[in-house]
Design a protein around this motif. Structure first.
Motif, PDB file in Angstrom:
ATOM      1  N   ALA A  94       0.830  -1.207   0.000  1.00 48.35           N
ATOM      2  CA  ALA A  94       0.000   0.000   0.000  1.00 48.35           C
ATOM      3  C   ALA A  94       0.863   1.255   0.000  1.00 48.35           C
ATOM      4  O   ALA A  94       0.585   2.221  -0.718  1.00 48.35           O
ATOM      5  CB  ALA A  94      -0.934  -0.003   1.211  1.00 48.35           C
ATOM      6  N   ALA A  95       1.943   1.253   0.796  1.00 50.21           N
ATOM      7  CA  ALA A  95       2.849   2.406   0.846  1.00 50.21           C
ATOM      8  C   ALA A  95       3.484   2.651  -0.520  1.00 50.21           C
ATOM      9  O   ALA A  95       3.618   3.799  -0.967  1.00 50.21           O
ATOM     10  CB  ALA A  95       3.920   2.178   1.903  1.00 50.21           C
ATOM     11  N   SER A  96       3.875   1.573  -1.183  1.00 51.52           N
ATOM     12  CA  SER A  96       4.478   1.702  -2.510  1.00 51.52           C
ATOM     13  C   SER A  96       3.491   2.296  -3.504  1.00 51.52           C
ATOM     14  O   SER A  96       3.831   3.186  -4.288  1.00 51.52           O
ATOM     15  CB  SER A  96       4.954   0.332  -2.998  1.00 51.52           C
ATOM     16  N   GLU A 107      -7.633  -3.838  -4.896  1.00 51.60           N
ATOM     17  CA  GLU A 107      -9.097  -3.988  -4.868  1.00 51.60           C
ATOM     18  C   GLU A 107      -9.684  -3.207  -3.692  1.00 51.60           C
ATOM     19  O   GLU A 107     -10.738  -2.562  -3.838  1.00 51.60           O
ATOM     20  CB  GLU A 107      -9.470  -5.461  -4.750  1.00 51.60           C
ATOM     21  N   GLN A 108      -9.028  -3.245  -2.542  1.00 52.25           N
ATOM     22  CA  GLN A 108      -9.554  -2.549  -1.372  1.00 52.25           C
ATOM     23  C   GLN A 108      -9.532  -1.037  -1.562  1.00 52.25           C
ATOM     24  O   GLN A 108     -10.515  -0.347  -1.261  1.00 52.25           O
ATOM     25  CB  GLN A 108      -8.751  -2.933  -0.130  1.00 52.25           C
ATOM     26  N   LEU A 109      -8.424  -0.509  -2.067  1.00 52.71           N
ATOM     27  CA  LEU A 109      -8.335   0.934  -2.271  1.00 52.71           C
ATOM     28  C   LEU A 109      -9.317   1.396  -3.338  1.00 52.71           C
ATOM     29  O   LEU A 109      -9.951   2.442  -3.198  1.00 52.71           O
ATOM     30  CB  LEU A 109      -6.903   1.321  -2.643  1.00 52.71           C
ATOM     31  N   ARG A 110      -9.451   0.617  -4.382  1.00 51.50           N
ATOM     32  CA  ARG A 110     -10.411   0.968  -5.424  1.00 51.50           C
ATOM     33  C   ARG A 110     -11.825   0.993  -4.865  1.00 51.50           C
ATOM     34  O   ARG A 110     -12.627   1.889  -5.168  1.00 51.50           O
ATOM     35  CB  ARG A 110     -10.332  -0.021  -6.590  1.00 51.50           C
ATOM     36  N   SER A 111     -12.161   0.012  -4.018  1.00 52.76           N
ATOM     37  CA  SER A 111     -13.482  -0.028  -3.408  1.00 52.76           C
ATOM     38  C   SER A 111     -13.717   1.172  -2.510  1.00 52.76           C
ATOM     39  O   SER A 111     -14.780   1.802  -2.533  1.00 52.76           O
ATOM     40  CB  SER A 111     -13.646  -1.327  -2.613  1.00 52.76           C
TER      41      SER A 111
END
Length: 302
Positions: A109-111, A289-293
């Motif tokens: 996620a940081a990347s 997928e989580q960030l997009r959601s």
């Protein structure tokens, strides 16, 4: 564990998430970006004659004295900002029951956030912390700065092990305090830490940090952090300490779940109090997928 090559490859997924706006698409996070430009900017443009309504603090007294007429300075408004990523790589993240360990989820996620910021032409830096140390990369608008951060993140990730020595200090609060010392007002700060890291001191540090920066909170969890499996008697050991849990004990499972719900509610209340973005991440699914959601839900609410 993660490799530096894997984190570098995350740059190809930037357009799948659109964390920041582009000329072709406005991100749901655009409300955060550039929302806290403070002062008049830092780039001097020109001097012109003073006009009614101009800020008296911008008067150029030297030119005014020389011409005997009031003149004021003009500045270019600052349109870029530092993006600072605070990411935990401690032993409590060296765990996962689903797709990945929490430490790996945090690194990916940081990347992704780092590559997104660099593509948006922002300055990128960060702080990687564990129980025993922290490594700080000052924000710069260069790929080299991001690669330096990712290299440090990879090394911290690969040094994790389940048998490492513990440490009683509140490393999360110390990292937040250090960030307050080095960050300039108006920075965008993404914070990736264990969901269990939020204590009273850390909450105070986040409140102070939120006064002068924009925050994105990304607490990390695993499904087993929230609910015990129905697996009978479980035995845990850590050095000389031992613990037994009977997961068929209904009251025990309820108390365990209640603690989990209290932790999640504390994050929610803090985010509402500070007016900042909360994007929880779990090891149960892919980070993209989580960030997009999260962004789709935020976009639907706007």
């Amino acid at each position: 564990r993660v490799s530096l090559a894997e984190l570098i490859e995350m740059r190809h997924n930037v357009r799948e998430v659109q964390l920041f706006s582009t000329p072709a698409q406005r991100s749901p996070l655009i409300g955060l970006h550039h929302s806290k430009l403070r002062g008049r900017g830092i780039d001097f443009d020109q001097v012109r004659a003073y006009q009614p309504g101009d800020d008296v603090r911008t008067i150029d007294w030297r030119v005014t004295a020389r011409t005997q007429k009031p003149h004021t300075k003009l500045f270019h408004e600052e349109r870029e900002r530092p993006v600072f990523i605070i990411v935990e790589q401690s032993r409590r993240l060296f765990f996962g029951s689903q797709l990945a360990f929490k430490s790996v989820l945090a690194a990916r996620a940081a990347s992704l956030i780092g590559w997104s910021a660099l593509e948006h032409n922002d300055r990128i830096g960060g702080l990687v912390f564990s129980e025993h140390e922290h490594h700080e990369i000052k924000p710069r608008r260069s790929k080299q700065s991001l690669l330096q951060f990712l290299n440090r993140l990879t090394r911290a990730n690969q040094n994790l092990n389940a048998d490492g020595p513990g440490n009683g200090r509140d490393s999360f609060s110390l990292a937040l305090r250090r960030a307050r010392e080095v960050l300039r007002p108006g920075s965008l700060v993404a914070i990736l830490c264990d969901e269990r890291a939020l204590g009273e001191t850390a909450e105070q540090q986040l409140s102070l940090l939120a006064r002068h920066t924009d925050l994105i909170l990304l607490p990390l969890s695993d499904p087993l952090d929230h609910r015990l499996p129905s697996a009978g008697l479980l035995r845990f050991t850590e050095q000389d300490n031992q613990l037994e849990l009977n997961t068929h004990d209904g009251s025990l499972c309820q108390r365990y779940q209640a603690h989990s719900e209290a932790r999640q509610l504390r994050w929610q209340r803090l985010a509402q109090k500070l007016g900042v973005l909360l994007l929880p991440l779990s090891t149960k699914s892919d980070v993209i997928e989580q960030l997009r959601s999260h962004l789709q839900q935020r976009g639907a609410r706007r």
